[in-house]
Scaffold this motif. Structure first.
Motif, PDB file in Angstrom:
ATOM      1  N   SER A  67       0.808  -1.212   0.000  1.00  0.00           N
ATOM      2  CA  SER A  67       0.000   0.000   0.000  1.00  0.00           C
ATOM      3  C   SER A  67       0.847   1.270   0.000  1.00  0.00           C
ATOM      4  CB  SER A  67      -0.935   0.007   1.224  1.00  0.00           C
ATOM      5  OG  SER A  67      -0.182   0.036   2.417  1.00  0.00           O
ATOM      6  N   ASP A  68       2.167   1.111   0.083  1.00  0.00           N
ATOM      7  CA  ASP A  68       3.075   2.254   0.096  1.00  0.00           C
ATOM      8  C   ASP A  68       2.965   2.991  -1.236  1.00  0.00           C
ATOM      9  OD1 ASP A  68       5.197   4.031   0.092  1.00  0.00           O
ATOM     10  OD2 ASP A  68       6.567   2.636   1.102  1.00  0.00           O
ATOM     11  N   LYS A  69       2.625   4.278  -1.196  1.00  0.00           N
ATOM     12  CA  LYS A  69       2.419   5.052  -2.415  1.00  0.00           C
ATOM     13  C   LYS A  69       3.701   5.294  -3.194  1.00  0.00           C
ATOM     14  CE  LYS A  69      -1.789   7.331  -0.774  1.00  0.00           C
ATOM     15  NZ  LYS A  69      -2.454   8.609  -0.471  1.00  0.00           N
ATOM     16  N   SER A  70       4.850   5.106  -2.529  1.00  0.00           N
ATOM     17  CA  SER A  70       6.122   5.312  -3.227  1.00  0.00           C
ATOM     18  C   SER A  70       6.486   4.114  -4.102  1.00  0.00           C
ATOM     19  CB  SER A  70       7.250   5.567  -2.215  1.00  0.00           C
ATOM     20  OG  SER A  70       7.526   4.400  -1.466  1.00  0.00           O
ATOM     21  N   ILE A  71       5.760   3.019  -3.961  1.00  0.00           N
ATOM     22  CA  ILE A  71       6.019   1.817  -4.751  1.00  0.00           C
ATOM     23  C   ILE A  71       5.262   1.913  -6.070  1.00  0.00           C
ATOM     24  CG2 ILE A  71       5.820  -0.690  -4.809  1.00  0.00           C
ATOM     25  CD1 ILE A  71       7.808   0.388  -2.768  1.00  0.00           C
ATOM     26  N   SER A  72       5.962   1.690  -7.171  1.00  0.00           N
ATOM     27  CA  SER A  72       5.336   1.786  -8.486  1.00  0.00           C
ATOM     28  C   SER A  72       4.387   0.627  -8.718  1.00  0.00           C
ATOM     29  CB  SER A  72       6.411   1.803  -9.578  1.00  0.00           C
ATOM     30  OG  SER A  72       7.041   0.530  -9.663  1.00  0.00           O
ATOM     31  N   GLU A  73       3.510   0.787  -9.708  1.00  0.00           N
ATOM     32  CA  GLU A  73       2.586  -0.295 -10.054  1.00  0.00           C
ATOM     33  C   GLU A  73       3.349  -1.534 -10.519  1.00  0.00           C
ATOM     34  OE1 GLU A  73      -0.702  -0.530  -9.582  1.00  0.00           O
ATOM     35  OE2 GLU A  73      -0.423   1.372  -8.521  1.00  0.00           O
ATOM     36  N   VAL A 110       4.427 -12.199 -15.950  1.00  0.00           N
ATOM     37  CA  VAL A 110       5.830 -11.933 -16.313  1.00  0.00           C
ATOM     38  C   VAL A 110       5.928 -11.569 -17.787  1.00  0.00           C
ATOM     39  CG1 VAL A 110       8.111 -12.990 -16.581  1.00  0.00           C
ATOM     40  CG2 VAL A 110       6.801 -13.378 -14.478  1.00  0.00           C
ATOM     41  N   TYR A 111       5.273 -12.342 -18.633  1.00  0.00           N
ATOM     42  CA  TYR A 111       5.371 -12.152 -20.081  1.00  0.00           C
ATOM     43  C   TYR A 111       4.789 -10.809 -20.518  1.00  0.00           C
ATOM     44  CZ  TYR A 111       4.881 -13.009 -25.082  1.00  0.00           C
ATOM     45  OH  TYR A 111       4.963 -12.912 -26.459  1.00  0.00           O
ATOM     46  N   GLU A 112       3.754 -10.349 -19.831  1.00  0.00           N
ATOM     47  CA  GLU A 112       3.117  -9.080 -20.183  1.00  0.00           C
ATOM     48  C   GLU A 112       4.076  -7.897 -20.096  1.00  0.00           C
ATOM     49  OE1 GLU A 112      -0.285  -8.711 -17.695  1.00  0.00           O
ATOM     50  OE2 GLU A 112      -1.458 -10.222 -18.790  1.00  0.00           O
ATOM     51  N   ARG A 113       5.160  -8.060 -19.340  1.00  0.00           N
ATOM     52  CA  ARG A 113       6.112  -6.951 -19.175  1.00  0.00           C
ATOM     53  C   ARG A 113       7.347  -7.100 -20.053  1.00  0.00           C
ATOM     54  NH1 ARG A 113       6.231  -7.036 -12.823  1.00  0.00           N
ATOM     55  NH2 ARG A 113       5.120  -8.991 -13.169  1.00  0.00           N
ATOM     56  N   LEU A 114       7.228  -7.915 -21.082  1.00  0.00           N
ATOM     57  CA  LEU A 114       8.345  -8.158 -21.991  1.00  0.00           C
ATOM     58  C   LEU A 114       8.870  -6.872 -22.623  1.00  0.00           C
ATOM     59  CD1 LEU A 114      10.159 -10.188 -23.513  1.00  0.00           C
ATOM     60  CD2 LEU A 114       8.328 -10.421 -25.207  1.00  0.00           C
ATOM     61  N   GLY A 115       7.976  -5.929 -22.894  1.00  0.00           N
ATOM     62  CA  GLY A 115       8.380  -4.697 -23.567  1.00  0.00           C
ATOM     63  C   GLY A 115       8.957  -3.639 -22.658  1.00  0.00           C
ATOM     64  N   ASP A 116       9.020  -3.915 -21.364  1.00  0.00           N
ATOM     65  CA  ASP A 116       9.489  -2.899 -20.410  1.00  0.00           C
ATOM     66  C   ASP A 116      10.699  -3.435 -19.645  1.00  0.00           C
ATOM     67  OD1 ASP A 116       9.716  -0.643 -18.912  1.00  0.00           O
ATOM     68  OD2 ASP A 116       7.855  -0.898 -17.788  1.00  0.00           O
ATOM     69  N   VAL A 117      11.796  -3.620 -20.360  1.00  0.00           N
ATOM     70  CA  VAL A 117      12.987  -4.247 -19.774  1.00  0.00           C
ATOM     71  C   VAL A 117      13.523  -3.439 -18.606  1.00  0.00           C
ATOM     72  CG1 VAL A 117      15.323  -5.068 -20.227  1.00  0.00           C
ATOM     73  CG2 VAL A 117      13.574  -5.249 -22.011  1.00  0.00           C
ATOM     74  N   GLY A 118      13.598  -2.119 -18.773  1.00  0.00           N
ATOM     75  CA  GLY A 118      14.134  -1.269 -17.719  1.00  0.00           C
ATOM     76  C   GLY A 118      13.372  -1.400 -16.422  1.00  0.00           C
ATOM     77  N   SER A 119      12.044  -1.454 -16.518  1.00  0.00           N
ATOM     78  CA  SER A 119      11.199  -1.576 -15.327  1.00  0.00           C
ATOM     79  C   SER A 119      11.412  -2.920 -14.643  1.00  0.00           C
ATOM     80  CB  SER A 119       9.724  -1.412 -15.717  1.00  0.00           C
ATOM     81  OG  SER A 119       8.889  -1.590 -14.597  1.00  0.00           O
ATOM     82  N   ILE A 120      11.566  -3.974 -15.440  1.00  0.00           N
ATOM     83  CA  ILE A 120      11.803  -5.315 -14.889  1.00  0.00           C
ATOM     84  C   ILE A 120      13.089  -5.327 -14.072  1.00  0.00           C
ATOM     85  CG2 ILE A 120      12.455  -7.685 -15.490  1.00  0.00           C
ATOM     86  CD1 ILE A 120      10.568  -7.471 -17.888  1.00  0.00           C
ATOM     87  N   ILE A 121      14.158  -4.819 -14.663  1.00  0.00           N
ATOM     88  CA  ILE A 121      15.456  -4.837 -13.980  1.00  0.00           C
ATOM     89  C   ILE A 121      15.427  -3.951 -12.746  1.00  0.00           C
ATOM     90  CG2 ILE A 121      17.892  -4.188 -14.227  1.00  0.00           C
ATOM     91  CD1 ILE A 121      17.760  -5.251 -17.092  1.00  0.00           C
ATOM     92  N   GLU A 122      14.723  -2.834 -12.825  1.00  0.00           N
ATOM     93  CA  GLU A 122      14.608  -1.947 -11.659  1.00  0.00           C
ATOM     94  C   GLU A 122      13.877  -2.649 -10.516  1.00  0.00           C
ATOM     95  OE1 GLU A 122      12.628   2.353 -10.356  1.00  0.00           O
ATOM     96  OE2 GLU A 122      12.395   1.606 -12.394  1.00  0.00           O
ATOM     97  N   CYS A 123      12.812  -3.370 -10.833  1.00  0.00           N
ATOM     98  CA  CYS A 123      12.065  -4.102  -9.802  1.00  0.00           C
ATOM     99  C   CYS A 123      12.949  -5.128  -9.112  1.00  0.00           C
ATOM    100  CB  CYS A 123      10.866  -4.821 -10.422  1.00  0.00           C
ATOM    101  SG  CYS A 123       9.454  -3.773 -10.771  1.00  0.00           S
ATOM    102  N   ILE A 124      13.671  -5.898  -9.904  1.00  0.00           N
ATOM    103  CA  ILE A 124      14.519  -6.941  -9.338  1.00  0.00           C
ATOM    104  C   ILE A 124      15.593  -6.342  -8.440  1.00  0.00           C
ATOM    105  CG2 ILE A 124      16.214  -8.731  -9.900  1.00  0.00           C
ATOM    106  CD1 ILE A 124      14.578  -9.313 -12.431  1.00  0.00           C
ATOM    107  N   ASN A 125      16.166  -5.215  -8.869  1.00  0.00           N
ATOM    108  CA  ASN A 125      17.236  -4.599  -8.093  1.00  0.00           C
ATOM    109  C   ASN A 125      16.733  -3.904  -6.838  1.00  0.00           C
ATOM    110  OD1 ASN A 125      19.382  -5.332  -9.764  1.00  0.00           O
ATOM    111  ND2 ASN A 125      18.993  -3.627 -11.149  1.00  0.00           N
TER     112      ASN A 125
END
Length: 349
Positions: A67-73, A110-125
């Motif tokens: 519920s933290d508003k600083s966390i992205s969708e 997971v597959y739905e975010r195939l086009g957003d590589v930067g966001s994926i790597i940011e989430c993992i990190n």
């Protein structure tokens, strides 16, 4: 997470144990973090256990975090994927069959975010939890495998298969005792021999599912085989591994190095690139590692890093020919880590 001391009954099925459960003689019956199934209830009743402590929330990081508003969708979806994976693995550990519907749902997510590589790597990190490594690792490997498939120009079906293979690659560990899986230190020889069985256990879990492609099943059982034939469980060489298994091997190693675990601190992606280059092509397929080094480093450009001397800088360039040696801007200066021998990057911020 909030804890609650409750009576053992069918009302707590699908909850998660917060503490280990012991017999009156001191022998462990069920370890903490076990998903409570009907089988577990019967086991507790057989040992006349009347009350246990459970978590009220199933969330890996708690509802407050979600519920933290600083966390992205994107980060929220990542957390939900990890929580769903946690449910699958705990269900298997407690004696349930593989929840294939949930596996497909997470794979689709997971597959739905195939086009957003930067966001994926940011989430993992940005979301690394040491004591939840088992669950986040499966999702991370699914992401990395999918990205490698994308960079290799594989078909959409193959890329989606790779996401599922990453998600399933370690499910055999659910058949190994929690004491070994969560051990805070190096495994002894006997414990490692047990761990080496998990690819076979994983294959046994999924072999009867007709809607899991044969190449996914092969990736699960072969992902710890090495190019030089010194891996496990069979000790085969790389020419006998299928492409999915080769990709999962690379993704698995990279995430293991960059993840914080109960017995070691996480390393930076640059340290991971260096370590992977060091272990070389004896373990990882040269073509797959080349694809990783040619593509992944660029997504760390713009990242903030902390040096071992405490200074903060920004990655401005990463050469694919030397992925572990970025150029970092510190105030008005530029440090080329291909030439700098003293300063080291200690943390990705």
């Amino acid at each position: 997470m909030e804890r609650e001391y409750v009576k053992v009954s069918k009302d707590i099925i699908d909850s998660i144990l917060a503490d280990d459960v012991y017999t009156r003689g001191g022998n462990m019956i069920v370890p903490s973090d076990t998903f409570i199934s009907e089988h577990i209830i019967k086991k507790l009743n057989a040992f006349r256990v009347e009350r246990v402590t459970i978590y009220r929330s199933h969330s890996i990081l708690g509802n407050e975090y979600l519920s933290d508003k600083s966390i992205s969708e994107s980060q929220k979806q990542y957390i939900e994927d990890v929580n769903a994976t946690k449910s699958i693995l705990r269900g298997l550990a407690s004696g349930k069959e593989l929840d294939m519907d949930n596996v497909k749902t997470i794979t689709d997510s997971v597959y739905e975010r195939l086009g957003d590589v930067g966001s994926i790597i940011e989430c993992i990190n940005s979301i690394k939890v040491a004591d939840q490594y088992t669950y986040s690792h499966s999702v991370n490997v699914a992401f990395y495998a999918m990205l490698l498939g994308k960079w290799m120009n594989l078909s959409k079906l193959q890329i989606k298969d790779l996401a599922m293979a990453g998600l399933l690659h370690d499910i055999g560990k659910t058949k190994i005792s929690a004491e070994i899986i969560n051990k805070k230190g190096p495994l002894n020889e006997n414990e490692f021999e047990v761990i080496k069985r998990h690819p076979i256990y994983g294959y046994d879990i999924i072999k009867g599912f007709s809607d899991i492609a044969i190449d996914i099943k092969r990736a699960v059982i072969l992902h710890h085989e090495k190019e030089n034939g010194t891996g496990y469980p069979f000790g085969i060489q790389g020419n006998k591994k299928n492409l999915y298994a080769k990709i999962i091997t690379a993704a698995d190693i990279f995430d293991a190095i960059t993840s914080e675990r109960v017995y070691k601190e996480k390393q930076t992606p640059f340290s991971a690139f260096k370590e992977m280059e060091k272990i070389g092509y004896d373990i990882v397929d040269p073509m797959v590692m080349g694809v990783m080094f040619d593509n992944m480093p660029r997504y760390y450009i713009g990242s903030k890093v902390k040096l071992d001397n405490g200074e903060i800088g920004e990655v401005v360039y990463v050469p694919s020919s030397c992925a572990y040696a970025p150029v970092v801007k510190i105030k008005e200066d530029f440090v080329d880590f291909a030439k700098e021998k003293e300063a080291l990057i200690s943390e990705l911020l």
